[in-house]
Design a protein around this motif. Structure first.
Motif, PDB file in Angstrom:
ATOM      1  N   LEU A 114      22.604 -31.908  -1.247  1.00 54.00           N
ATOM      2  CA  LEU A 114      21.691 -33.031  -1.451  1.00 54.00           C
ATOM      3  C   LEU A 114      20.253 -32.547  -1.546  1.00 54.00           C
ATOM      4  CD1 LEU A 114      21.216 -36.071  -1.659  1.00 54.00           C
ATOM      5  CD2 LEU A 114      21.152 -36.159   0.846  1.00 54.00           C
ATOM      6  N   LEU A 115      19.920 -31.566  -0.687  1.00 51.92           N
ATOM      7  CA  LEU A 115      18.561 -31.015  -0.709  1.00 51.92           C
ATOM      8  C   LEU A 115      18.280 -30.326  -2.047  1.00 51.92           C
ATOM      9  CD1 LEU A 115      15.930 -30.320   0.809  1.00 51.92           C
ATOM     10  CD2 LEU A 115      17.083 -28.223   1.602  1.00 51.92           C
ATOM     11  N   ILE A 116      19.272 -29.554  -2.511  1.00 60.18           N
ATOM     12  CA  ILE A 116      19.107 -28.866  -3.795  1.00 60.18           C
ATOM     13  C   ILE A 116      18.945 -29.879  -4.919  1.00 60.18           C
ATOM     14  CG2 ILE A 116      20.327 -27.449  -5.494  1.00 60.18           C
ATOM     15  CD1 ILE A 116      21.501 -25.869  -3.165  1.00 60.18           C
ATOM     16  N   HIS A 117      19.751 -30.913  -4.873  1.00 60.29           N
ATOM     17  CA  HIS A 117      19.678 -31.945  -5.919  1.00 60.29           C
ATOM     18  C   HIS A 117      18.300 -32.582  -5.974  1.00 60.29           C
ATOM     19  CE1 HIS A 117      20.124 -36.089  -7.482  1.00 60.29           C
ATOM     20  NE2 HIS A 117      20.991 -35.531  -8.315  1.00 60.29           N
ATOM     21  N   ASN A 118      17.746 -32.879  -4.817  1.00 59.17           N
ATOM     22  CA  ASN A 118      16.430 -33.527  -4.781  1.00 59.17           C
ATOM     23  C   ASN A 118      15.317 -32.574  -5.226  1.00 59.17           C
ATOM     24  OD1 ASN A 118      17.588 -35.908  -3.853  1.00 59.17           O
ATOM     25  ND2 ASN A 118      17.313 -35.368  -1.699  1.00 59.17           N
ATOM     26  N   GLN A 119      15.400 -31.306  -4.787  1.00 63.23           N
ATOM     27  CA  GLN A 119      14.338 -30.347  -5.112  1.00 63.23           C
ATOM     28  C   GLN A 119      14.424 -29.844  -6.549  1.00 63.23           C
ATOM     29  OE1 GLN A 119      14.623 -27.304  -2.096  1.00 63.23           O
ATOM     30  NE2 GLN A 119      13.476 -28.535  -0.587  1.00 63.23           N
ATOM     31  N   LEU A 120      15.649 -29.851  -7.090  1.00 59.13           N
ATOM     32  CA  LEU A 120      15.830 -29.352  -8.447  1.00 59.13           C
ATOM     33  C   LEU A 120      15.071 -30.200  -9.461  1.00 59.13           C
ATOM     34  CD1 LEU A 120      17.255 -27.200 -10.122  1.00 59.13           C
ATOM     35  CD2 LEU A 120      19.241 -28.706 -10.275  1.00 59.13           C
ATOM     36  N   ARG A 121      14.841 -31.452  -9.139  1.00 58.84           N
ATOM     37  CA  ARG A 121      14.106 -32.335 -10.043  1.00 58.84           C
ATOM     38  C   ARG A 121      12.662 -31.862 -10.257  1.00 58.84           C
ATOM     39  NH1 ARG A 121      16.446 -37.003 -11.406  1.00 58.84           N
ATOM     40  NH2 ARG A 121      18.396 -37.580 -10.359  1.00 58.84           N
ATOM     41  N   TYR A 122      12.130 -31.139  -9.281  1.00 62.11           N
ATOM     42  CA  TYR A 122      10.748 -30.682  -9.377  1.00 62.11           C
ATOM     43  C   TYR A 122      10.654 -29.219  -9.808  1.00 62.11           C
ATOM     44  CZ  TYR A 122      10.063 -34.933  -6.672  1.00 62.11           C
ATOM     45  OH  TYR A 122      10.079 -36.242  -6.249  1.00 62.11           O
ATOM     46  N   ALA A 123      11.813 -28.538  -9.984  1.00 60.51           N
ATOM     47  CA  ALA A 123      11.805 -27.112 -10.321  1.00 60.51           C
ATOM     48  C   ALA A 123      11.149 -26.857 -11.667  1.00 60.51           C
ATOM     49  CB  ALA A 123      13.232 -26.568 -10.295  1.00 60.51           C
ATOM     50  N   LEU A 124      11.495 -27.666 -12.678  1.00 56.14           N
ATOM     51  CA  LEU A 124      10.889 -27.477 -13.996  1.00 56.14           C
ATOM     52  C   LEU A 124       9.398 -27.753 -13.974  1.00 56.14           C
ATOM     53  CD1 LEU A 124      13.509 -28.988 -16.471  1.00 56.14           C
ATOM     54  CD2 LEU A 124      12.594 -26.680 -16.509  1.00 56.14           C
ATOM     55  N   LYS A 125       9.023 -28.854 -13.312  1.00 58.84           N
ATOM     56  CA  LYS A 125       7.614 -29.241 -13.278  1.00 58.84           C
ATOM     57  C   LYS A 125       6.775 -28.185 -12.564  1.00 58.84           C
ATOM     58  CE  LYS A 125       6.862 -33.512 -12.259  1.00 58.84           C
ATOM     59  NZ  LYS A 125       6.699 -34.771 -11.469  1.00 58.84           N
ATOM     60  N   ASN A 126       7.360 -27.557 -11.547  1.00 56.57           N
ATOM     61  CA  ASN A 126       6.617 -26.586 -10.739  1.00 56.57           C
ATOM     62  C   ASN A 126       6.807 -25.155 -11.224  1.00 56.57           C
ATOM     63  OD1 ASN A 126       5.820 -28.752  -9.146  1.00 56.57           O
ATOM     64  ND2 ASN A 126       7.497 -28.451  -7.664  1.00 56.57           N
ATOM     65  N   ILE A 147      20.724 -31.102 -16.380  1.00 56.22           N
ATOM     66  CA  ILE A 147      21.210 -29.939 -17.110  1.00 56.22           C
ATOM     67  C   ILE A 147      20.710 -29.951 -18.560  1.00 56.22           C
ATOM     68  CG2 ILE A 147      23.355 -30.998 -17.901  1.00 56.22           C
ATOM     69  CD1 ILE A 147      22.851 -27.384 -16.601  1.00 56.22           C
ATOM     70  N   ILE A 148      20.450 -31.143 -19.117  1.00 60.55           N
ATOM     71  CA  ILE A 148      19.941 -31.238 -20.488  1.00 60.55           C
ATOM     72  C   ILE A 148      18.528 -30.684 -20.558  1.00 60.55           C
ATOM     73  CG2 ILE A 148      19.349 -32.830 -22.349  1.00 60.55           C
ATOM     74  CD1 ILE A 148      21.565 -34.663 -21.371  1.00 60.55           C
ATOM     75  N   ASP A 149      17.680 -31.079 -19.619  1.00 62.68           N
ATOM     76  CA  ASP A 149      16.298 -30.597 -19.611  1.00 62.68           C
ATOM     77  C   ASP A 149      16.245 -29.094 -19.302  1.00 62.68           C
ATOM     78  OD1 ASP A 149      15.448 -33.177 -20.126  1.00 62.68           O
ATOM     79  OD2 ASP A 149      15.237 -33.673 -18.005  1.00 62.68           O
ATOM     80  N   ILE A 150      17.077 -28.668 -18.347  1.00 66.01           N
ATOM     81  CA  ILE A 150      17.100 -27.241 -17.998  1.00 66.01           C
ATOM     82  C   ILE A 150      17.589 -26.420 -19.185  1.00 66.01           C
ATOM     83  CG2 ILE A 150      18.226 -25.530 -16.527  1.00 66.01           C
ATOM     84  CD1 ILE A 150      18.190 -27.592 -14.270  1.00 66.01           C
ATOM     85  N   GLY A 151      18.677 -26.904 -19.840  1.00 66.43           N
ATOM     86  CA  GLY A 151      19.211 -26.166 -20.987  1.00 66.43           C
ATOM     87  C   GLY A 151      18.207 -26.056 -22.125  1.00 66.43           C
ATOM     88  N   ARG A 164      17.653 -18.560 -13.399  1.00 65.53           N
ATOM     89  CA  ARG A 164      17.545 -18.394 -11.953  1.00 65.53           C
ATOM     90  C   ARG A 164      16.507 -19.379 -11.425  1.00 65.53           C
ATOM     91  NH1 ARG A 164      21.562 -16.149 -12.956  1.00 65.53           N
ATOM     92  NH2 ARG A 164      22.175 -14.003 -12.485  1.00 65.53           N
ATOM     93  N   TRP A 165      16.638 -19.706 -10.123  1.00 58.42           N
ATOM     94  CA  TRP A 165      15.707 -20.658  -9.501  1.00 58.42           C
ATOM     95  C   TRP A 165      15.073 -20.007  -8.292  1.00 58.42           C
ATOM     96  CZ3 TRP A 165      17.412 -25.594  -6.414  1.00 58.42           C
ATOM     97  CH2 TRP A 165      16.269 -26.312  -6.019  1.00 58.42           C
ATOM     98  N   GLN A 166      13.765 -19.915  -8.338  1.00 61.80           N
ATOM     99  CA  GLN A 166      12.998 -19.300  -7.257  1.00 61.80           C
ATOM    100  C   GLN A 166      12.038 -20.343  -6.696  1.00 61.80           C
ATOM    101  OE1 GLN A 166      12.842 -15.797  -5.849  1.00 61.80           O
ATOM    102  NE2 GLN A 166      12.092 -17.328  -4.419  1.00 61.80           N
ATOM    103  N   PRO A 167      12.493 -21.154  -5.681  1.00 59.85           N
ATOM    104  CA  PRO A 167      11.585 -22.131  -5.076  1.00 59.85           C
ATOM    105  C   PRO A 167      10.406 -21.442  -4.414  1.00 59.85           C
ATOM    106  CG  PRO A 167      13.862 -22.543  -4.431  1.00 59.85           C
ATOM    107  CD  PRO A 167      13.822 -21.173  -5.054  1.00 59.85           C
ATOM    108  N   ALA A 168       9.258 -22.093  -4.436  1.00 60.25           N
ATOM    109  CA  ALA A 168       8.048 -21.504  -3.858  1.00 60.25           C
ATOM    110  C   ALA A 168       8.217 -21.298  -2.363  1.00 60.25           C
ATOM    111  CB  ALA A 168       6.852 -22.417  -4.131  1.00 60.25           C
ATOM    112  N   GLY A 169       7.973 -20.058  -1.928  1.00 58.17           N
ATOM    113  CA  GLY A 169       8.004 -19.752  -0.506  1.00 58.17           C
ATOM    114  C   GLY A 169       9.395 -19.645   0.085  1.00 58.17           C
TER     115      GLY A 169
END
Length: 913
Positions: free
Chosen positions: A659-671, A721-725, A697-702
């Motif tokens: 659930l945490l990954i799902h919520n944070q993944l939404r901001y991965a592209l923006k950040n 997955i569409i936006d990430i792809g 790969r996903w490298q969250p800040a900190g």
């Protein structure tokens, strides 16, 4: 002749024409007050007496003389109205139905032509229309007519009907007729000198005309004729008859009929308040009401004079009124109005009461013939009457049920005797009744007593309705609310109610139960490829198999899609034993679901992943149970499918992380937290670098890097997955162009495309935009898709691949062999390469089965002219095996792990020729 008249006059007792005329001519001139003062309103005025009565007595004696002297069957006297327009029949002897008849000027034309010398003989055959107008009731004989007064402005006629026919009748009795006409003329000449007597004659003529017009009318026709005659004969501005409305509109009246009303469509009902009509209802003791300062309903034009007559029922209650309005100069005298009251008050009241009774009967008849069944019985429940709805509901005919007793011959009592009626003698409730065909159906009944004036029950009225459709609809609503329409199984709402009960029961009895969350493996692949109809059939077959595993008190539920829940409310008092039993049931579920399904000549295969949650446990609530079982099922699916998993706290921790990954993944592209790694691809035979696969790969800040195995499945569950792809494709092409500009030559770059991204409506356009924006050479781009992309929509897939293929882009089937492989699809697809999944490579050379699968794929690819890339090559033995099988390319840790862009640049430099 004079002697003969004297002899006849002697037979008329106490009558002296000269003395009468003397009395008549010497009567005092006392004019009648034409208007009614407000102090006299409602007073009961009697008709005048004295010489006025003598006048009418004279006319009667005149008719007697004519009847005797002419030997007539009947005699009628017709006098001209004061306006000298109409002739009105004022006296009749020996006949009936003529009083008040009117000869209009049009009717008098033919008669005037016949009365050449003041006399005429009329026959039914010669003058049929005039014969009828003068009221001769027989069709034979002769009607002798004598004119009264001069030929210029005659004052009336005397008609004598004789049985004998022929013109000789007139010659024989002409002297007598002339003498009688002269007597009548002398009285009228004397009358012409007295205005009051003229008014009396006019009044009598008016009343006679009205009385005659109403004599043969009843009901609504009576009222139509009444207001028409009153308005016309009395020269009223308007006339109407109104009845008092029923509650709650008791302050309003409804107009029954009207005459002289300009806009009759606006004069339907009106409130009594602030109108002169209200006086009759406020003062019910009045016999009539009149005023010269009227307040009329809005729909009527304002005039000064108003006169109204109350209409009463048999209990003397005012139920309506008759009203007339007049201009001031036309207002009738008080005697005329008093005479009018005596003439019509009783009859109009009776007709209005009858009209209201008929309306109530019609209303009752309509109410009786409703959709509700109605039975009327006597106090002993013998059927006296039923309506048509009774026959429709019960199937019995009226003839069959009339005379039968309820409780004995019809609708037998379910207990020893009638229902338990309340203190008012009523009962209502649901009863199971038998139809005439023998079937039973539910019925809602209301039994009500009818009491007479002494309070004794005289009848029972039973109203009822068939509740079959209502109950069926309620059951359907129940089914829609609590059951799945496709499989007939209970749904989520029903499950949650049962979980609540089972949870509390288990806690009270110190027992352990289990909830199994079942998800069908590979169902979506079959549903997408073979269609929803096949998917629905497969779900029905699966639910049938699961139903066969149920024990007593177990509950099988379909949550939706391909998810089922099996509730085992009671397993054991020992948690360990309960776990074993739940696991055994879960394994049976997997075994049954995994058996092949024969569908239209082909064998379909699916599996099941099962999550188990035991209850009740410490700090567990019923709401947690389904969530925990779902978490365990997800773990079973992640572990390789066709597995069972028992929920534990570690699973909850993993679920929370997802659930945490799902919520944070939404901001991965923006950040800008996503980055690309590239894994080199080499020739199996020569080791030459031929390309690289792009990996995100996903490298969250900190924080530490998140594994693709964690966030890619979560992204695929949503549209992320569409936006990430799209971002991966754009960044990979940019990077490839930068390498090329730096002089680093990489023959081909592979980019993975998810099923959701590929089937997006604008995917092809997006690829065109990326190529245009980056300058990427299409022939250097390879798109990797999985078998699920191909099977989702074959025609769409082929169309998009073919369009991109024309640009020079190549395609690979990734993870080949792990999905629903179909050689028929492969043969049609514009594919260049097959990539063997690492699961088939990693156990070579120890797993002979995987080696056989690889050999089969290589042989098939060779026949179809496909290149083959082996993924996950980690040892020399694996590479040697692939080389012997003729494999074209490989990638894996044997060559290199996935590298960042700058590291791969050095890697390319090292392999630079």
């Amino acid at each position: 002749m004079t002697q003969f008249l004297d002899l006849v006059a002697d037979d008329v007792p106490e009558f002296s024409l000269p003395s009468y005329l003397e009395t008549f001519s010497s009567s005092p001139d006392a004019p009648v007050q034409p208007f009614v003062d407000s102090r006299m309103m409602g007073a009961d005025v009697s008709l005048p007496s004295g010489h006025v009565r003598e006048l009418w007595f004279f006319y009667r004696q005149l008719c007697l003389l004519a009847q005797k002297m002419v030997e007539a069957n009947h005699v009628s006297l017709w006098l001209s109205s004061p306006e000298h327009t109409d002739l009105v029949c004022t006296h009749v002897l020996g006949g009936s139905g003529q009083m008040g008849r009117v000869l209009t000027p049009a009717d008098q034309t033919e008669l005037h032509e016949l009365l050449v010398d003041g006399l005429a003989a009329i026959s039914a055959s010669g003058q049929p229309l005039l014969w009828q107008r003068l009221g001769a009731s027989e069709q034979q004989g002769t009607l002798l007519v004598a004119r009264i007064g001069g030929s210029g402005a005659w004052q009336g006629i005397l008609c004598c009907h004789r049985q004998e026919s022929g013109d000789s009748q007139l010659l024989r009795f002409a002297p007598v007729l002339r003498q009688l006409a002269q007597l009548a003329a002398r009285s009228l000449e004397s009358l012409a000198q007295n205005h009051d007597e003229q008014l009396l004659l006019l009044r009598q003529q008016q009343l006679d005309r009205i009385s005659y017009a109403l004599s043969s009318k009843t009901g609504r026709a009576f009222f139509d004729e009444l207001v028409r005659q009153l308005q016309g004969v009395l020269h009223a501005s308007s006339a109407w008859l109104a009845e008092l409305e029923s509650p709650p509109l008791t302050q309003w009246v409804r107009v029954v009929v009207s005459a002289g009303v300009p806009a009759v469509e606006n004069f339907v009902r009106y409130p009594l308040a602030e109108t002169s009509c209200a006086q009759l209802y406020l003062h019910p003791e009045l016999h009539h009401f009149s005023t010269l300062q009227s307040q009329l309903p809005i729909a009527l034009p304002m005039v000064d004079g108003y006169w109204a007559l109350p209409l009463r029922d048999n209990k003397h209650q005012v139920i309506g009124h008759l009203a007339l309005t007049f201009n001031k100069e036309r207002f009738p005298d008080i005697l005329t109005l008093a005479a009018l009251q005596q003439l019509i008050a009783h009859r109009a009241s009776a007709e209005l009461e009858r009209l209201r009774s008929e309306a109530e009967l019609r209303l009752s008849a309509v109410a009786f013939e409703t959709n509700e069944g109605i039975i009327i019985t006597d106090p002993d429940f013998m059927v006296l009457r039923v309506n048509h709805a009774f026959c429709h509901i019960t199937g019995h005919s009226m003839h069959y049920v009339l005379g039968k007793r309820l409780g004995l011959q019809l609708w037998p009592w379910e207990i020893a005797g009638p229902f338990q009626f309340d203190s008012d003698g009523r009962w209502q409730g649901e009863v199971n009744r038998q139809h005439a065909t023998g079937r039973h159906y539910p019925q809602w009944e209301t039994w009500s007593p009818v009491r007479d004036e002494w309070g004794t029950i005289s009848h029972y009225v039973i109203c009822f309705e068939d509740m079959s459709e209502r109950k069926a609809a309620a059951q359907q609503i129940q089914n829609l609310a609590y059951y799945d329409d496709l499989t007939g199984l209970p749904n989520r709402r029903y499950l949650m109610e049962q979980v609540e009960r089972s949870f509390l029961s288990a806690r009270q009895k110190d027992m352990v139960g289990a909830l199994l969350f079942i998800d069908l493996d590979h169902f979506k692949t079959i549903n997408d490829s073979l269609g929803h109809a096949t998917g629905d059939w497969l779900l029905q077959q699966a639910s049938t198999r699961l139903n066969q595993l149920l024990r007593q008190n177990d509950l099988l539920v379909r949550l939706g899609g391909d998810e089922f829940v099996l509730l085992l409310p009671v397993l054991s008092a020992n948690p360990a034993q309960a776990e074993i039993q739940a696991t055994m049931v879960a394994e049976q579920v997997i075994e049954q679901i995994s058996l092949p399904y024969d569908f239209r000549g082909q064998s379909l295969h699916i599996g099941a992943s099962v999550g188990i949650s035991l209850f009740p446990t410490r700090e567990q609530t019923p709401a947690d149970l389904l969530k925990q079982a779902d978490t365990a099922m997800y773990q079973a699916k992640s572990a390789g499918r066709r597995m069972t998993r028992l929920f534990d706290s570690e699973m909850q921790r993993q679920a929370d992380r997802r659930l945490l990954i799902h919520n944070q993944l939404r901001y991965a592209l923006k950040n800008n937290e996503l980055l690309l790694h590239f894994q080199p691809q080499h020739m199996v035979g020569t080791g030459e670098l031929i390309g690289a696969e792009t990996l995100v790969r996903w490298q969250p800040a900190g924080r530490s890097m998140v594994s693709p195995a964690e966030f890619i499945p979560i992204a695929e569950e949503t549209d992320l997955i569409i936006d990430i792809g799209q971002w991966v494709l754009l960044e990979a092409c940019h990077q490839f162009v930068r390498w090329h500009e730096d002089g680093l030559h990489l023959p081909q770059l592979s980019v993975n495309v998810s099923a959701k991204q590929f089937h997006h409506a604008h995917f092809v356009d997006q690829v065109h935009e990326v190529l245009a924006e980056t300058g990427m050479e299409p022939s250097a781009l390879n798109l990797e898709i999985t078998e699920s992309v191909v099977l989702g929509n074959t025609e769409d897939t082929i169309s998009k691949m073919s369009e991109l293929k024309q640009l020079g882009i190549s395609f690979s089937i990734d993870d080949f062999g792990t999905g629903y492989s179909s050689l028929g699809y492969l043969k049609r697809l514009p594919v260049d390469e097959l990539k063997i999944d690492r699961s088939f490579i990693q156990d070579i050379p120890h797993d002979t089965s995987n080696m056989a699968i690889v050999e089969a794929v290589m042989a098939m690819a060779s026949h179809l002219n496909f290149n083959v890339t082996a993924e996950g090559v980690e040892t020399r033995q694996q590479l040697e095996f692939l080389k012997k099988q003729g494999c074209t390319f490989f990638q894996g840790f044997l060559a290199s792990k996935p590298l960042p862009a700058d590291v791969l640049a050095r890697y390319i430099q090292r392999y630079k020729p």
